[in-house]
Design an enzyme around this catalytic site. Structure first.
Site, PDB file in Angstrom:
ATOM      1  N   PHE A 122      38.550  45.186  31.869  1.00 25.86           N
ATOM      2  CA  PHE A 122      39.796  44.708  31.270  1.00 25.86           C
ATOM      3  C   PHE A 122      40.146  43.386  31.940  1.00 25.86           C
ATOM      4  O   PHE A 122      40.276  43.329  33.163  1.00 25.86           O
ATOM      5  CB  PHE A 122      40.903  45.739  31.494  1.00 25.86           C
ATOM      6  CG  PHE A 122      42.264  45.345  30.991  1.00 25.86           C
ATOM      7  CD1 PHE A 122      42.479  45.102  29.641  1.00 25.86           C
ATOM      8  CD2 PHE A 122      43.345  45.250  31.860  1.00 25.86           C
ATOM      9  CE1 PHE A 122      43.748  44.756  29.173  1.00 25.86           C
ATOM     10  CE2 PHE A 122      44.612  44.916  31.408  1.00 25.86           C
ATOM     11  CZ  PHE A 122      44.813  44.668  30.058  1.00 25.86           C
ATOM     12  N   ALA A 123      40.280  42.322  31.150  1.00 27.85           N
ATOM     13  CA  ALA A 123      40.506  40.987  31.700  1.00 27.85           C
ATOM     14  C   ALA A 123      41.888  40.480  31.295  1.00 27.85           C
ATOM     15  O   ALA A 123      42.093  40.026  30.162  1.00 27.85           O
ATOM     16  CB  ALA A 123      39.419  40.025  31.216  1.00 27.85           C
ATOM     17  N   PRO A 127      44.300  33.040  37.689  1.00 26.47           N
ATOM     18  CA  PRO A 127      44.773  32.431  38.942  1.00 26.47           C
ATOM     19  C   PRO A 127      46.271  32.128  38.935  1.00 26.47           C
ATOM     20  O   PRO A 127      46.942  32.250  39.955  1.00 26.47           O
ATOM     21  CB  PRO A 127      43.943  31.151  39.042  1.00 26.47           C
ATOM     22  CG  PRO A 127      42.664  31.497  38.335  1.00 26.47           C
ATOM     23  CD  PRO A 127      43.068  32.394  37.202  1.00 26.47           C
ATOM     24  N   GLY A 130      49.516  36.490  37.234  1.00 27.71           N
ATOM     25  CA  GLY A 130      49.298  37.840  37.724  1.00 27.71           C
ATOM     26  C   GLY A 130      50.374  38.743  37.170  1.00 27.71           C
ATOM     27  O   GLY A 130      50.275  39.268  36.068  1.00 27.71           O
ATOM     28  N   THR A 157      37.951  43.721  37.624  1.00 28.78           N
ATOM     29  CA  THR A 157      37.185  44.875  38.095  1.00 28.78           C
ATOM     30  C   THR A 157      36.028  45.163  37.143  1.00 28.78           C
ATOM     31  O   THR A 157      36.221  45.214  35.925  1.00 28.78           O
ATOM     32  CB  THR A 157      38.089  46.113  38.199  1.00 28.78           C
ATOM     33  OG1 THR A 157      39.114  45.861  39.158  1.00 28.78           O
ATOM     34  CG2 THR A 157      37.296  47.338  38.629  1.00 28.78           C
ATOM     35  N   ASP A 239      50.918  51.052  31.577  1.00 29.42           N
ATOM     36  CA  ASP A 239      51.662  52.313  31.724  1.00 29.42           C
ATOM     37  C   ASP A 239      50.705  53.469  31.950  1.00 29.42           C
ATOM     38  O   ASP A 239      50.922  54.327  32.822  1.00 29.42           O
ATOM     39  CB  ASP A 239      52.507  52.588  30.466  1.00 29.42           C
ATOM     40  CG  ASP A 239      53.815  51.826  30.461  1.00 29.42           C
ATOM     41  OD1 ASP A 239      54.218  51.309  31.529  1.00 29.42           O
ATOM     42  OD2 ASP A 239      54.454  51.753  29.391  1.00 29.42           O
ATOM     43  N   ARG A 242      48.613  53.077  35.332  1.00 25.96           N
ATOM     44  CA  ARG A 242      49.372  53.315  36.558  1.00 25.96           C
ATOM     45  C   ARG A 242      49.349  54.788  36.952  1.00 25.96           C
ATOM     46  O   ARG A 242      49.416  55.124  38.143  1.00 25.96           O
ATOM     47  CB  ARG A 242      50.809  52.815  36.390  1.00 25.96           C
ATOM     48  CG  ARG A 242      50.902  51.298  36.472  1.00 25.96           C
ATOM     49  CD  ARG A 242      52.191  50.739  35.939  1.00 25.96           C
ATOM     50  NE  ARG A 242      52.150  49.280  35.973  1.00 25.96           N
ATOM     51  CZ  ARG A 242      52.920  48.474  35.244  1.00 25.96           C
ATOM     52  NH1 ARG A 242      53.811  49.011  34.423  1.00 25.96           N
ATOM     53  NH2 ARG A 242      52.810  47.174  35.341  1.00 25.96           N
ATOM     54  N   GLU A 362      47.351  46.707  39.290  1.00 21.24           N
ATOM     55  CA  GLU A 362      48.030  47.355  38.154  1.00 21.24           C
ATOM     56  C   GLU A 362      49.543  47.110  38.200  1.00 21.24           C
ATOM     57  O   GLU A 362      50.341  47.948  37.796  1.00 21.24           O
ATOM     58  CB  GLU A 362      47.759  48.870  38.115  1.00 21.24           C
ATOM     59  CG  GLU A 362      46.307  49.276  38.187  1.00 21.24           C
ATOM     60  CD  GLU A 362      45.465  48.710  37.065  1.00 21.24           C
ATOM     61  OE1 GLU A 362      46.030  48.112  36.128  1.00 21.24           O
ATOM     62  OE2 GLU A 362      44.243  48.840  37.116  1.00 21.24           O
ATOM     63  N   THR A 364      52.228  44.977  41.013  1.00 23.97           N
ATOM     64  CA  THR A 364      52.663  45.240  42.383  1.00 23.97           C
ATOM     65  C   THR A 364      53.808  46.248  42.392  1.00 23.97           C
ATOM     66  O   THR A 364      54.498  46.450  41.386  1.00 23.97           O
ATOM     67  CB  THR A 364      53.149  43.949  43.064  1.00 23.97           C
ATOM     68  OG1 THR A 364      54.351  43.505  42.397  1.00 23.97           O
ATOM     69  CG2 THR A 364      52.099  42.850  42.992  1.00 23.97           C
TER      70      THR A 364
END
Length: 379
Positions: A122-123, A127, A130, A157, A239, A242, A362, A364
């Protein structure tokens, strides 16, 4: 009466994943952490064990699991090694945009990658984008029957090992988040390159890379849903994801407590095991109470999700609370281990390094608190 017992199926899954972790993950986790090597052999075994397709519905050939069963799987994987859980969990993270917004054709196509035991990604993060998804700079411009994708994603990831990705890009930069769209992107397309591989403090065996899109052409049919629906799909994805992060943190916390109990029973001071100290016993009690609270919050959130009720606030609560608890429990364990807890050969040293990132990715835990507060204010 409230029944909080697991079903026979859920108990079977817990046993199945626990056995997998004991056989393949725990004996090898320290070496993968030391080298930072991608755990290819373990992932192949996970595929054989049916652990890569946990997010695929039954009608598309998957197991069709409820949220609590998925939570149990992620918990058990997190108990073994969060790096390996993150790798396997990536197949759920990437699949959710398609599950929530894809057509029947897209679902069949995408889920087949997972059923074929492929790794997916998943992209979203960039930079300069976030927590602030509105700052996404990657663009997708329609050119005839194709979109042309340009931009750079970071902290992706599984990026270097994925066969397919779901990518969030802007189809109308002037609209901010309302101009974001989601796409299915096969990684063998011309113009995709893998950039920097990140060397991390923890979860070192998971693959975290930069992905560069340079005039990548994808068919119009790869747009998930409609233009402008990308932000909504990304938020729905997070959602759900998480809950997996919270569950993995719960598993890590339980592992920390297991290792700590073992240590304090064996370690002796003044001829007596240190577990006889009331101070140590109180620490164990505090750890256990925090872990129990995490588990209850996670299980409630799974209930809400499976009941079709809103669970965004509770998902944010579960993620923030469970990962904060895991960090606190790991720090307490290192204290109880004393100098042994600070050594590289210590299990709790690795667990403490691994858990820190769970408070960051996922979304902060500061972002989770914004989500929680916004839900409270709106109500």
């Amino acid at each position: 009466m409230l029944d909080m017992s697991l079903t026979a199926s859920q108990q079977e899954w817990r046993t199945k994943v626990r056995n997998f972790v004991e056989k393949f993950v725990i004996p090898n986790a320290a070496e993968y952490d030391r080298t930072g090597e991608f755990p290819q052999k373990i992932i192949e075994e996970a595929g054989k064990a049916g652990l890569l397709d946990f997010a695929v519905p039954k009608e598309y050939g998957g197991p069709g699991l409820d949220s609590l069963t998925v939570s149990i799987i992620q918990e058990e994987l997190g108990r073994g090694c969060v790096a390996i859980q993150t790798t396997i969990g990536g197949n759920g993270l990437s699949a959710y945009p398609v599950l929530f917004g894809g057509t029947e054709e897209q679902k069949k196509k995408y889920f087949q990658f997972i059923l074929d035991k492929k790794i997916t990604a998943f992209a979203l993060t960039e930079p300069g984008a976030g927590s602030d998804a509105a700052s996404v700079q990657t663009t997708a411009v329609l050119d005839g029957n194709e979109y042309i994708l340009n931009g750079t994603k970071c902290f992706c990831t599984n990026g270097a090992y994925a066969s397919v990705m779901t990518v969030i890009a802007s189809t109308d930069p002037a609209k901010g988040v309302k101009g974001l769209s989601a796409f299915i992107v096969e990684t063998d397309r011309e113009g995709i390159t893998i950039g920097k591989k990140e060397e991390k403090m923890g979860i070192r065996a998971s693959n975290t890379v930069e992905v560069i899109f340079n005039n990548v052409r994808i068919p119009k049919e790869n747009l998930i849903g409609e233009e402008g629906k990308g932000f909504k799909l990304a938020m729905m994805t997070l959602d759900a994801a998480r809950l997996s992060v919270a569950s993995a943190a719960l598993g890590l916390s339980k592992r920390v407590l297991e290792e700590t109990i073992r240590f304090v029973k064996e370690e002796r001071k003044g001829g007596r095991p240190i577990v006889s100290s009331q101070y140590v016993q109180f620490k164990l009690a505090d750890m256990a109470m925090l872990i129990e609270a995490s588990e209850n919050l996670i299980h409630k959130t799974c209930y809400l999700k499976d009941s079709g009720k809103r669970y965004s606030k509770e998902s944010a609560m579960a993620k923030a609370f469970a990962t904060d608890v895991a960090m606190k429990v790991a720090a307490m364990a290192v204290d109880l281990f004393g100098p042994y807890g600070y050594l590289k050969e210590s299990v709790v040293e690795k667990l403490m390094r691994d858990v820190k990132v769970m408070q960051i990715y996922e979304g902060t835990n500061q972002i989770q608190r914004i989500v929680i507060a916004n839900n409270l204010i709106r109500n």
